[in-house]
Design a protein around this motif. Sequence first.
Motif, mmCIF file in Angstrom:
data_model
loop_
_atom_site.group_PDB
_atom_site.id
_atom_site.type_symbol
_atom_site.label_atom_id
_atom_site.label_comp_id
_atom_site.label_asym_id
_atom_site.label_seq_id
_atom_site.Cartn_x
_atom_site.Cartn_y
_atom_site.Cartn_z
ATOM 1 N N SER A 162 0.843 -1.193 0.000
ATOM 2 C CA SER A 162 0.000 0.000 0.000
ATOM 3 C C SER A 162 0.877 1.242 0.000
ATOM 4 O O SER A 162 2.098 1.164 0.201
ATOM 5 C CB SER A 162 -0.925 0.014 1.224
ATOM 6 O OG SER A 162 -0.174 0.153 2.411
ATOM 7 N N GLY A 163 0.269 2.401 -0.222
ATOM 8 C CA GLY A 163 1.003 3.653 -0.271
ATOM 9 C C GLY A 163 1.251 4.227 1.107
ATOM 10 O O GLY A 163 1.130 3.538 2.127
ATOM 11 N N GLY A 164 1.569 5.514 1.141
ATOM 12 C CA GLY A 164 1.988 6.132 2.392
ATOM 13 C C GLY A 164 0.886 6.787 3.187
ATOM 14 O O GLY A 164 1.156 7.375 4.243
ATOM 15 N N ALA A 165 -0.370 6.684 2.744
ATOM 16 C CA ALA A 165 -1.450 7.383 3.435
ATOM 17 C C ALA A 165 -1.784 6.736 4.775
ATOM 18 O O ALA A 165 -1.791 5.508 4.912
ATOM 19 C CB ALA A 165 -2.705 7.415 2.558
ATOM 20 N N ASN A 166 -2.044 7.568 5.765
ATOM 21 C CA ASN A 166 -2.584 7.128 7.070
ATOM 22 C C ASN A 166 -1.641 6.199 7.833
ATOM 23 O O ASN A 166 -2.104 5.404 8.658
ATOM 24 C CB ASN A 166 -3.940 6.428 6.896
ATOM 25 C CG ASN A 166 -4.945 7.259 6.141
ATOM 26 O OD1 ASN A 166 -4.792 8.475 6.022
ATOM 27 N ND2 ASN A 166 -5.984 6.621 5.633
ATOM 28 N N LYS A 167 -0.361 6.284 7.579
ATOM 29 C CA LYS A 167 0.580 5.365 8.229
ATOM 30 C C LYS A 167 1.044 5.938 9.566
ATOM 31 O O LYS A 167 2.171 6.409 9.709
ATOM 32 C CB LYS A 167 1.753 5.083 7.302
ATOM 33 C CG LYS A 167 1.362 4.351 6.024
ATOM 34 C CD LYS A 167 0.774 2.984 6.337
ATOM 35 C CE LYS A 167 0.337 2.236 5.093
ATOM 36 N NZ LYS A 167 1.459 1.801 4.280
ATOM 37 N N LEU A 168 0.149 5.882 10.549
ATOM 38 C CA LEU A 168 0.464 6.362 11.886
ATOM 39 C C LEU A 168 0.743 5.195 12.819
ATOM 40 O O LEU A 168 0.683 4.032 12.423
ATOM 41 C CB LEU A 168 -0.684 7.230 12.404
ATOM 42 C CG LEU A 168 -1.017 8.468 11.557
ATOM 43 C CD1 LEU A 168 -2.090 9.298 12.225
ATOM 44 C CD2 LEU A 168 0.222 9.314 11.314
ATOM 45 N N ASP A 169 1.044 5.487 14.073
ATOM 46 C CA ASP A 169 1.447 4.468 15.037
ATOM 47 C C ASP A 169 0.327 3.455 15.263
ATOM 48 O O ASP A 169 -0.758 3.806 15.714
ATOM 49 C CB ASP A 169 1.808 5.152 16.362
ATOM 50 C CG ASP A 169 2.362 4.200 17.388
ATOM 51 O OD1 ASP A 169 2.817 3.100 17.003
ATOM 52 O OD2 ASP A 169 2.346 4.545 18.586
ATOM 53 N N GLY A 170 0.602 2.194 14.929
ATOM 54 C CA GLY A 170 -0.376 1.133 15.137
ATOM 55 C C GLY A 170 -1.261 0.851 13.946
ATOM 56 O O GLY A 170 -2.240 0.109 14.075
ATOM 57 N N LYS A 171 -0.924 1.390 12.777
ATOM 58 C CA LYS A 171 -1.736 1.126 11.577
ATOM 59 C C LYS A 171 -1.322 -0.200 10.961
ATOM 60 O O LYS A 171 -0.150 -0.437 10.683
ATOM 61 C CB LYS A 171 -1.566 2.257 10.561
ATOM 62 C CG LYS A 171 -2.229 1.985 9.214
ATOM 63 C CD LYS A 171 -3.754 1.897 9.350
ATOM 64 C CE LYS A 171 -4.399 1.489 8.026
ATOM 65 N NZ LYS A 171 -4.125 2.399 6.925
ATOM 66 N N VAL A 172 -2.301 -1.059 10.717
ATOM 67 C CA VAL A 172 -2.084 -2.390 10.162
ATOM 68 C C VAL A 172 -2.846 -2.501 8.839
ATOM 69 O O VAL A 172 -4.030 -2.163 8.765
ATOM 70 C CB VAL A 172 -2.573 -3.478 11.139
ATOM 71 C CG1 VAL A 172 -2.559 -4.850 10.478
ATOM 72 C CG2 VAL A 172 -1.725 -3.477 12.407
ATOM 73 N N THR A 173 -2.161 -2.962 7.803
ATOM 74 C CA THR A 173 -2.793 -3.197 6.502
ATOM 75 C C THR A 173 -2.586 -4.658 6.137
ATOM 76 O O THR A 173 -1.446 -5.139 6.089
ATOM 77 C CB THR A 173 -2.186 -2.293 5.417
ATOM 78 O OG1 THR A 173 -2.214 -0.937 5.852
ATOM 79 C CG2 THR A 173 -2.979 -2.406 4.122
ATOM 80 N N LEU A 174 -3.685 -5.361 5.893
ATOM 81 C CA LEU A 174 -3.624 -6.802 5.626
ATOM 82 C C LEU A 174 -3.661 -7.085 4.128
ATOM 83 O O LEU A 174 -4.439 -6.476 3.389
ATOM 84 C CB LEU A 174 -4.814 -7.515 6.280
ATOM 85 C CG LEU A 174 -4.954 -7.427 7.797
ATOM 86 C CD1 LEU A 174 -6.210 -8.169 8.236
ATOM 87 C CD2 LEU A 174 -3.731 -8.006 8.484
ATOM 88 N N PHE A 175 -2.836 -8.040 3.701
ATOM 89 C CA PHE A 175 -2.878 -8.549 2.333
ATOM 90 C C PHE A 175 -2.648 -10.051 2.370
ATOM 91 O O PHE A 175 -1.962 -10.560 3.261
ATOM 92 C CB PHE A 175 -1.779 -7.920 1.463
ATOM 93 C CG PHE A 175 -1.988 -6.476 1.138
ATOM 94 C CD1 PHE A 175 -3.060 -6.073 0.355
ATOM 95 C CD2 PHE A 175 -1.108 -5.519 1.611
ATOM 96 C CE1 PHE A 175 -3.251 -4.729 0.045
ATOM 97 C CE2 PHE A 175 -1.287 -4.178 1.303
ATOM 98 C CZ PHE A 175 -2.361 -3.784 0.512
ATOM 99 N N ALA A 176 -3.194 -10.740 1.387
ATOM 100 C CA ALA A 176 -2.798 -12.127 1.186
ATOM 101 C C ALA A 176 -1.322 -12.155 0.833
ATOM 102 O O ALA A 176 -0.805 -11.239 0.186
ATOM 103 C CB ALA A 176 -3.615 -12.742 0.057
ATOM 104 N N GLY A 177 -0.623 -13.188 1.265
ATOM 105 C CA GLY A 177 0.766 -13.351 0.876
ATOM 106 C C GLY A 177 0.874 -13.943 -0.515
ATOM 107 O O GLY A 177 -0.107 -14.442 -1.078
ATOM 108 N N CYS A 178 2.070 -13.894 -1.075
ATOM 109 C CA CYS A 178 2.274 -14.430 -2.417
ATOM 110 C C CYS A 178 2.060 -15.950 -2.438
ATOM 111 O O CYS A 178 1.510 -16.490 -3.393
ATOM 112 C CB CYS A 178 3.684 -14.074 -2.904
ATOM 113 S SG CYS A 178 3.973 -14.423 -4.644
ATOM 114 N N GLU A 179 2.503 -16.619 -1.375
ATOM 115 C CA GLU A 179 2.292 -18.062 -1.285
ATOM 116 C C GLU A 179 0.857 -18.331 -0.804
ATOM 117 O O GLU A 179 0.383 -17.691 0.125
ATOM 118 C CB GLU A 179 3.282 -18.707 -0.319
ATOM 119 C CG GLU A 179 4.739 -18.449 -0.642
ATOM 120 C CD GLU A 179 5.220 -17.105 -0.109
ATOM 121 O OE1 GLU A 179 4.551 -16.535 0.789
ATOM 122 O OE2 GLU A 179 6.249 -16.612 -0.608
#
Length: 307
Positions: A259-276
């Motif tokens: 993801s990009g740089g928006a909203n990246k404050l302390d404790g921000k978590v962004t979930l994605f499926a892994g490549c595997e």
Amino acid sequence: MTKWHQDEEEKMVSSLCCRLPNGMRRKMGGTQQNHILGDGTSFWNFFNSWAELSRGFHQPSTTPIHQRWFPGNTPCPIHLPPMTEPGARLRLSSPPFPERILHLSKQNIAKLKQKLNSQMGTTAISSLQSYMGHLWRSITRARNLDGNEDVHLFLGIGTRPRVHLPEGYWGNGLYFKKVTLKAGEVVGKGVGWVACQIKETVEKQSEEEVMKQYSNWLKSPALVGGELFSVNTVTISSSPWYNVYGTDFGWGKPVRVRSGGANKLDGKVTLFAGCEEGSVDIELSINPHTLHQLQNDSEFLEYVTIS
């Protein structure tokens, strides 16, 4: 383009494609979408549809539905309160917080889930609840808080299946729900107990509760504010179920998604499926001191690889 504030303009959607230098036969693409237009499901439906058309499809496999849904006989348009006071508009500039990728393999997710269900004498704790409980507890421990301090976990609740919106619905179908516990409880009662608190909160989000949330918001409309990034908070966004590695523009399967740089404050978590298949990548933006503690936490690293 849409006017937002005084003389500033923000793009609703923009895209960029780059060919990597030095003869590398790889391309890198990026797209941003303002949340006014839609949620993560809308974004990935759009991105995958675009990829399908680029590969020669005559029409996308998921047909977009642009008719907006509102509960009951909601009068439209909905008027938001004016943002006239200084600072009324939420601004989240990029802070000096480091960001790391936490990788959980399919095998480690299964081991963690089995451990937590065994601890609590149940089979109902999901994989997502397991590693979210593990992450929240580990961050709380790393923050070294007083046991009586409140700690918060914000969960994005998807409303599409709960109010039976069609698959291609274009818009926002989610709200954030806060789980608040004492730091001493989160650290002291074990990760299985923490995962159960997350599970119980999610289970309460029935169709009736979703309609109640929407009805209350309609009585007093407001934008999502800084509460999501308040002190002692972990905020979960995105989803490991989005089809991110199926987005093939004819260049082959993606290698990584970030993801990009928006909203990246302390404790921000962004979930994605892994490549595997079956794995998960977690983007974590966190205070440097907390990160140092996590990187030296053997209990946390038993299931997680940091890069």
